[in-house]
Motif scaffolding. Sequence first.
Motif: not given
Length: 194
Positions: A105-121
């Motif tokens: 679950g953590y591994l599958f979350a990693f791309p979503l983390m990058a997308v979320l922080t990138g979108w917000l940045a």
Amino acid sequence: MSHAAPTHPTPTWSPLRLDSRSRPVQLLAVLVGTMALALSSYVSVPMVPVPMTMQTYAVTLIGALYGWRLGGLTVLAWLGEAALGLPVLSGGAGGITPFFGPTGGYLFAFPLMAVLTGWLAERGWNGHRVVLAFCAMLMGNALCLALGAAWLASLIGLAPAIAAGVTPFILGGIVKSALGAATLKALAMRPATR
């Protein structure tokens, strides 16, 4: 009647300006990003069932620096390297097994983390507004913990998943979010170069 070409909003934060670089430069950035992610996987504090590494710091930072598209793609490329058996995950793990065990679950979350922080940045939650940058990083870490715990709960139950897969990582997530925000602030203070 004239038809203007549709305009696409340009990112408000792009310290590396990767969105305007050539494809070879972008591919090089992906390669460098996957190497940084692999290195971050080796900085580890042993914990059960999931070790605490600097992976989430690197994932959120790559999202914020690369932008949501290239950041997400970079993290997917790194996970692809892992799936092919390269020793790029925590403790030098690689192969398909980590994707279906407690870490899945953590591994599958990693791309979503990058997308979320990138979108917000790209929308101002970056080094120019350090409190918002911290919040963006914290949201990325919270997303990872939530998805990781949901996966872990399917294996060991909800209460044990929260106890083993969330609670021990809250302080680390806060610290790594502050470190990420401080890194973005330091980059925002650098004079722009062309």
